[in-house]
Design an enzyme around this catalytic site. Structure first.
Site: not given
Ligand SMILES: [Zn+2]
Length: 432
Positions: A234, A307, A154, A62
């Site tokens: 994940h 992540d 996501d 991210h």
């Molecule tokens: Zn996620």
């Protein structure tokens, strides 16, 4: 005369844990591997004691830009990535505006090129605005300059089975993949931590394993039904590992990732009520951690993905229930994989190259990364010292955010240098 800044001779380095050898990077490619190389004009890097791995590829980052430049930017996120040994990252679509059009994915892709620390591959949203109501312009994003191949909502689950089916059908046309954030929304309303005896005792709403497993099972069946590619983000529970294992035994086109924090940390940390440990999906039990490590070792879990989820302190330094989900991950991923997988003998360094470079590049259909360190390959290389130990200091991070759960923890290993197409992005452990 070769431009010295364009040419690096790495001496006595262990490629993937093998015998020491020399490595010549020149004009963006691995020019030679072997002993006593002709390296006139090259800058020399002492590789003694270091392991050379192909540049790492993250399928799940991210970067927060556009929209939350107070948490992270493409520049700072890719600097953190380079310091962690990554040469390519996939930037998730939950930005503001959402990356659900060709315009936004091209903007993110261009920002990555301008920053120059890491190749940025934007992930396209599956649904408009991540709202889960209608499909985004998947084809336009695939045809854009960003050449999107990975699509994900996501942060949100594509919970509508019809939409998920349509997305899986649609991406087949351009060999794309749908990366699912598996979280049944009705089973996780208000959920704060792993559901179990501990969540009851702490008075925090439970997040049952079945909320993840039910979606993974459904999506494996859908992917098999339409003959498309599914990637599971994940994976956090033992049951999820078992479902993915069964899907692979049937020959279905399903891949899966595990995150470093789920390989190391457990739900017992929630007892501190420190939201630094609040993450989606939540930290699970020691038995789940064990199953994830076994799954990653036997190949059921294909890759490690970070992540990396930066949040400014006002979104994390508050009471547990109000805090944002997510943790930093790019700068510590390789160390945690060493700690949890390599040092215990579950993975070799060759396996690490597969799980953190070759396989994520294959899943994302990224051509210029994830290739073995052989003559002629793009010179995307990380040099790693597995022998040192370091105490993580959040203030050292290149990220704009400080939400690392590893602060104060001693971890093995250190990224010494990262080369992107033969040019150092990191040297002597610092941004070059
Ligand atoms: Zn996620």
């Amino acid at each position: 005369m070769t431009d010295p800044t364009n040419s690096y001779l790495i001496t006595g380095v262990s490629v993937l844990g093998g015998d020491p050898t020399d490595l010549l990077l020149r004009d963006g490619v691995v020019a030679a591997v072997g002993g006593r190389l002709d390296a006139e004009g090259a800058e020399t890097v002492d590789g003694a004691g270091l392991i050379a791995l192909p540049g790492l590829v993250d399928l799940h980052t991210h970067l927060r830009e556009p929209g939350r430049e107070d948490a992270e930017t493409v520049l700072t996120g890719t600097q953190a990535a380079a310091l962690g040994g990554f040469t390519a990252v996939h930037a998730m679509a939950n930005t503001d505006p959402v990356a659900d059009t060709a315009g936004v994915v091209e903007q993110v892709w261009r920002l990555g090129r301008e920053a120059g620390y890491c190749d940025v591959y934007p992930v396209g949203a599956v649904t408009v605005g991540l709202a889960g109501e209608r499909l985004a312009e998947l084809g336009a994003m695939a045809d854009s300059a960003a050449r999107v191949r990975v699509f994900s909502d996501d942060g949100h689950c594509v919970s509508d089975a019809v939409l998920m089916r349509r997305a899986l059908e649609y991406v087949k046309a351009f060999d794309g993949v749908v990366a699912q954030h598996a979280q049944e929304p009705r089973l996780t309303e208000g959920a704060q931590m792993n559901e179990g005896e501990l969540s009851g005792r702490l008075g925090l709403a439970g997040w049952p394993a079945v909320a993840e497993e039910a979606i993974i099972a459904r999506d494996c069946l859908l992917a098999a039904h339409v003959g498309s590619r599914l990637h599971v983000c994940h994976v956090s529970t033992a049951g999820s590992v078992e479902i993915v294992r069964q899907a692979k035994e049937k020959g279905w086109n399903v891949t899966a990732e595990a995150c470093p924090h789920h390989l190391l940390l457990t739900d017992e940390l929630a007892a501190t009520y420190n939201p630094i440990y609040k993450v989606n999906p939540p930290l699970r039990t020691p038995a789940d951690v064990e199953a994830l490590r076994e799954g990653l070792a036997d190949g059921t879990i294909d890759i490690v993905a970070t992540d990396h989820a930066p949040h400014p302190h006002e979104d994390k330094d508050c009471e547990w229930a109000a805090a944002a989900f997510g943790m930093l991950g790019l700068e510590t991923a390789l160390s945690i994989v060493q700690e949890t997988m390599v040092d215990p003998g579950l993975l070799t360094w060759e396996d690490v190259a597969e799980r953190m470079s070759y396989a994520p590049a294959r899943i994302g259909r990224v051509r210029d990364h994830g290739q073995p360190i052989t003559e002629g390959a793009p010179a995307n290389v990380v040099l790693y010292d597995p022998a040192v130990r370091r105490v993580v200091d959040a203030r050292d991070s290149a990220s704009l955010s400080r939400n690392t759960p590893y602060a104060g923890m001693e971890l093995p290993g250190r990224v010494v240098a990262t080369f992107l197409r033969g040019r150092p992005t990191v040297l002597d452990g610092k941004l070059a």
